[in-house]
Design a protein around this motif. Structure first.
Motif, mmCIF file in Angstrom:
data_model
loop_
_atom_site.group_PDB
_atom_site.id
_atom_site.type_symbol
_atom_site.label_atom_id
_atom_site.label_comp_id
_atom_site.label_asym_id
_atom_site.label_seq_id
_atom_site.Cartn_x
_atom_site.Cartn_y
_atom_site.Cartn_z
ATOM 1 N N VAL A 90 -5.942 -3.137 4.743
ATOM 2 C CA VAL A 90 -5.617 -1.814 5.260
ATOM 3 C C VAL A 90 -6.605 -1.423 6.345
ATOM 4 O O VAL A 90 -7.660 -2.010 6.482
ATOM 5 C CB VAL A 90 -5.651 -0.739 4.157
ATOM 6 C CG1 VAL A 90 -4.525 -0.959 3.181
ATOM 7 C CG2 VAL A 90 -6.974 -0.738 3.474
ATOM 8 N N ARG A 97 -8.225 0.304 -1.613
ATOM 9 C CA ARG A 97 -7.449 0.533 -0.404
ATOM 10 C C ARG A 97 -8.262 0.663 0.869
ATOM 11 O O ARG A 97 -7.714 0.678 1.951
ATOM 12 C CB ARG A 97 -6.602 1.791 -0.583
ATOM 13 C CG ARG A 97 -5.467 1.530 -1.505
ATOM 14 C CD ARG A 97 -4.957 2.797 -2.106
ATOM 15 N NE ARG A 97 -4.276 2.483 -3.346
ATOM 16 C CZ ARG A 97 -3.071 1.976 -3.388
ATOM 17 N NH1 ARG A 97 -2.411 1.752 -2.290
ATOM 18 N NH2 ARG A 97 -2.527 1.686 -4.537
ATOM 19 N N THR A 134 -9.097 3.755 -6.678
ATOM 20 C CA THR A 134 -8.089 3.821 -5.630
ATOM 21 C C THR A 134 -8.722 3.632 -4.260
ATOM 22 O O THR A 134 -8.228 2.889 -3.414
ATOM 23 C CB THR A 134 -7.378 5.191 -5.683
ATOM 24 O OG1 THR A 134 -6.921 5.400 -7.013
ATOM 25 C CG2 THR A 134 -6.208 5.242 -4.742
ATOM 26 N N HIS A 185 0.796 -1.218 0.000
ATOM 27 C CA HIS A 185 0.000 0.000 0.000
ATOM 28 C C HIS A 185 0.837 1.281 0.000
ATOM 29 O O HIS A 185 0.680 2.146 -0.854
ATOM 30 C CB HIS A 185 -0.946 -0.017 1.196
ATOM 31 C CG HIS A 185 -1.566 1.296 1.491
ATOM 32 N ND1 HIS A 185 -2.570 1.807 0.721
ATOM 33 C CD2 HIS A 185 -1.292 2.223 2.436
ATOM 34 C CE1 HIS A 185 -2.897 2.997 1.184
ATOM 35 N NE2 HIS A 185 -2.151 3.274 2.217
#
Lengths: 661, 148
Positions: free
Chosen positions: A306, A294, A290, A92
């Protein structure tokens, strides 16, 4: 030390990006061109600083500096050098640095090569790019510091997830990000034009090459990801309609639409407001991609692990930029003058149809991807929307588009001649129909619709060939005349013909492998044989083998076809010691017919092994078609009239262009 | 053709395409969405054999039986209830006992879940959000998926 330099450079870059974002706007207010011009050196400095941070991180990875937390978590000293490099963006934090690096690169390119842009437009574009960079740099520094230290430094790293240790995947993220971030150029130009309240054909002339380059990168990035999933994950599928795959596919659809509408704007000064909106939407979808990947909100095979704080941060960035741009659009778009009239049957009309179908298909994918999230938020019910949904919605919307594609380039601007175009396409239609009829006749086990899919593929390819042969008067003029015309034909014409033909190849590959693929799951003992799609496989047992950072069990298959030796396939199961996990390496034999695909499964009690054997007819066409699309884009990009640095070109007003383009 | 007529054709085409798209989406929503359940929910609800759904949870320790032909047996648990699962084929690499998985398939008449698709994740620390949430709801979530 190097890590601290990188961290420091990132923080400096944030400061520079803020300056780059703010000064041009103040400069515009104060009517001070020199203040606005600060954005130029600022964008280059910002690129330099982010570059230093990226090099620092890469150095830490290559030298296996395990005192850096990120390196320790994602690398290992015994890893091959290529994967030490790809480890930088295989996580990440590092991938965000790469993201911002590409963003800064594009910004710097506007500063360096944009000397022919109107000064205020250039400064505004750089301001928007600066604001984007500032937001993401703040995100990295605040929530995802790649340079965090760990004390005491561990002896060795935890390794990169073995399924990510693969050449195609090493280059998949850079291409994908170049695509995502490349659309930021279209976005920045759109917002800059809205701030300015002015827009003309020169704008489109500037935006189109950037969009084209981004689209090419995204095309190849998606194709690489799909290819990797196909051979590495061992399920033999090339597309899963997985949310993260969709997240990359939606910007591609919108970006494809944007390429076509920017063409109308450049040539005919029409569809301005729509093109601006599409530019905003395309980059918004990139940002959403994106965010989805994430934030961990989606169940996906590709998701990063994450924490939610990051998701909220990216959501805030997204809300700020998308909301801000759309509000600006609502406020300023009515100021933009509408241009060029055209008849429904015309090149413009065909491109509007293209846009309509692509954006609608994009919306269908959007609904399918986000509906589960919305439903869970509203009712708490958890559902998943899988391939059947997309097959039912996306595919029917694509069919009229595939039919229409060959007509577009044959119609004149302003007012087209549909019967004339149809007449020219008679040969292409005849070939496509002929193929469909032959396929229908020999089609025994596939769905009855599949032959039509193959027919569509041929229709696209022959349609592209028709366009070129019509332009050069292949069957009318003398040899010398044809050669002269061929040399004078703009590269963009070859580019679009190639890209359309590439789409046709991909369609044929998808249809063939989906409709006529075969699959067997067997329990085989050494010495057993099996047959699939004309291939004869003899299983010669399993042997251990040692790799650089793994050990594996390798199955040996002798493959013959009609009694002749073809190849020895060695599918294997790899055990990675450092990461304590395993991967399946499929044994794949590719020929023009398609792929023979063998997967080694578990050992069974009686000395047998579970073996999965597939035959995927013409599957290579899927990625080959994407490569042809990429080449088409490249050919078009190097068209002299489109070249980014072409002196003085961009400032000339769009002259009336002859119908032949 | 007047400007008005041209605009009419444009708007008409847009509306027609949108209407078709909305129709397709609604039609597809009805038939092709798959619900996600945990073993406890499956136990509470009366789910018809043959109805497709996704079953999520942890692979129960010691439950994986390989080696009887190509079919693999294991059990998916949310620590409260456990459901036996059969799957024919090659399991994903990250499939391991004690790990989170999502299996898609339907119930057999004998109450076994037959999966035709098993998803485990690329990332060994990754837990499917549905599974994590269900486990949290039931209070058996241990936050040791963090780097250790």
């Amino acid at each position: 030390m190097i890590a601290e330099i990188g961290h420091y450079a990132l923080i400096l870059a944030l400061g520079v990006a803020i300056v780059q974002a703010v000064l041009p706007l103040i400069g515009m207010r104060a009517r001070d061109p020199q203040l606005a011009a600060v954005a130029l050196p600022a964008s280059q400095l910002q690129f330099l600083l982010v570059g230093i941070a990226f090099i620092a991180l890469t150095t830490a990875f290559v030298t296996s500096d395990f005192s850096v937390l990120n390196v320790w978590q994602n690398s290992h000293s015994a890893k091959p050098l290529l994967y030490k490099f790809s480890g930088v963006w295989g996580n990440h934090e590092g991938s965000m640095v790469l993201w911002v690096l590409i963003l800064a690169l594009f910004g710097a390119a506007v500063a360096v090569y944009g000397s022919n842009l109107p000064k205020q437009l250039q400064a505004n574009v750089l301001a928007v790019q600066g604001a984007l960079a500032a937001a993401f740099l703040l995100f990295i520094i605040a929530t995802s510091n790649p340079f965090a230290r760990i004390d005491p430094a561990p002896f060795d790293g935890m390794g990169l997830n073995p399924v990510l240790q693969d050449p195609a995947l090493a280059f998949h993220p850079p291409f994908l990000y170049a695509g995502y971030v490349g659309f930021s150029m279209a976005f920045s130009f759109a917002v800059a034009a809205l701030i300015d309240g002015r827009i003309d054909a020169a704008w489109a002339r500037w935006v189109r090459p950037w969009t084209l380059a981004a689209w090419m990168c995204l095309t190849i990035g998606i194709a690489m990801g799909s290819w990797w999933a196909y051979y590495e994950l061992g399920w033999g599928g090339f597309w899963f309609w997985d949310p993260v795959e969709n997240a990359s596919f939606m910007p591609w659809l919108a970006g494809t639409a944007l390429l076509h509408s920017a063409l109308v704007m450049e040539k005919r000064d029409a569809l301005k407001v729509w093109t601006i909106l599409l530019a905003i939407i395309t980059f918004s979808l990139s940002l959403m991609g994106t965010f989805l990947v994430r934030s961990g909100v989606l169940t996906s095979v590709h998701a990063f692990a994450v924490d939610p704080a990051r998701g909220v941060f990216i959501l805030a960035i997204m809300g700020l930029f998308v909301g801000g741009a759309l509000a600006l659009f609502a406020w300023r778009a009515p100021l933009l003058s509408q241009g060029g009239l055209f008849a429904p049957i015309s090149r413009e009309g065909a491109l509007v149809l293209n846009n309509l179908l692509l954006t609608t298909a994009c919306a269908a994918v959007f609904v399918g991807t986000l509906y589960p999230l919305a439903l869970e938020a509203l009712t708490g019910e958890k559902i998943s929307v899988g391939p059947p949904f997309f097959n039912l919605t996306f595919v029917p919307l694509m069919i009229p588009l595939l039919i229409a594609v060959p007509f577009g380039p044959l119609l004149a601007w302003k007012r087209g001649d549909l019967p004339g175009a149809a007449q020219r396409l008679m040969a292409a239609a005849g070939i496509a129909l002929g193929v469909t009829v032959i396929m229908l006749a020999i089609n025994q086990r596939g769905p009855w619709l599949a032959p039509f899919g193959i027919g569509f593929g041929f229709w696209l390819i022959m349609g592209a060939a028709t366009e070129i042969s019509y332009r050069v008067k292949l069957f009318e003029a003398s040899g010398g005349e044809i050669w002269r015309r061929l040399r004078n034909l703009p590269r963009a014409a070859f580019g679009s013909a190639l890209a359309h033909a590439g789409l046709g190849l991909t369609v044929i590959g998808i249809v063939a492998t989906t409709a006529w693929g075969s699959e067997k799951i067997l329990a085989l003992k050494p010495g057993d044989t099996t047959d699939i799609a004309g291939y004869h496989l003899a299983f010669n047992g399993v042997a251990p083998r040692q790799g650089p950072n793994y050990s594996e069990r390798v199955a040996l298959f002798n493959v013959t076809r009609n009694g002749r030796e073809v190849i020895e396939l060695t599918p294997s199961k790899r055990e990675f010691m450092a990461e304590q996990s395993s991967t399946t390496e499929a044994g794949i034999y590719t020929s023009w017919r398609g792929d023979l695909y063998v997967v080694l499964g578990d050992a069974l009690k009686d000395g047998a092994y579970t073996i999965r054997v597939y035959f995927h007819p013409l599957v290579w066409l899927i990625w080959f078609g994407a490569v042809v699309m990429f080449i088409g884009g490249a050919v078009s990009l190097f068209d002299r009239r489109l070249r980014v640095g072409a002196p003085k070109r961009a400032e000339t007003k769009a002259a009336p262009v002859p119908a032949g383009e | 053709m007047t400007r008005k007529q041209r605009r009419g054709i444009l708007i008409g085409t847009c509306l027609a395409v949108l209407a078709i798209a909305v129709g397709l989406v609604l039609f597809a929503m009805r038939d092709s969405i798959v619900f996600f359940y945990s073993p406890s929910e499956v136990a509470e609800m009366q789910i018809e054999p043959g109805q497709r759904f996704r079953l999520g949870g942890l692979v129960e320790m010691g439950s994986v039986v390989r080696g009887e032909g190509t079919t693999i047996r294991f059990a998916i648990t949310d620590q409260a209830k456990t459901l036996p699962v059969t799957y024919t084929g090659v399991l994903p690499d990250l499939f391991r006992e004690g790990q989170g998985v999502v299996a898609e398939g339907s119930l057999e008449p004998n109450g076994t879940f037959h999966a035709d698709n098993v998803l485990a994740k690329h990332d060994e620390n990754y837990m499917p959000p549905e599974v994590a949430k269900k486990l949290k709801e039931q209070g058996v979530w241990r936050d040791d998926a963090e780097v250790n």
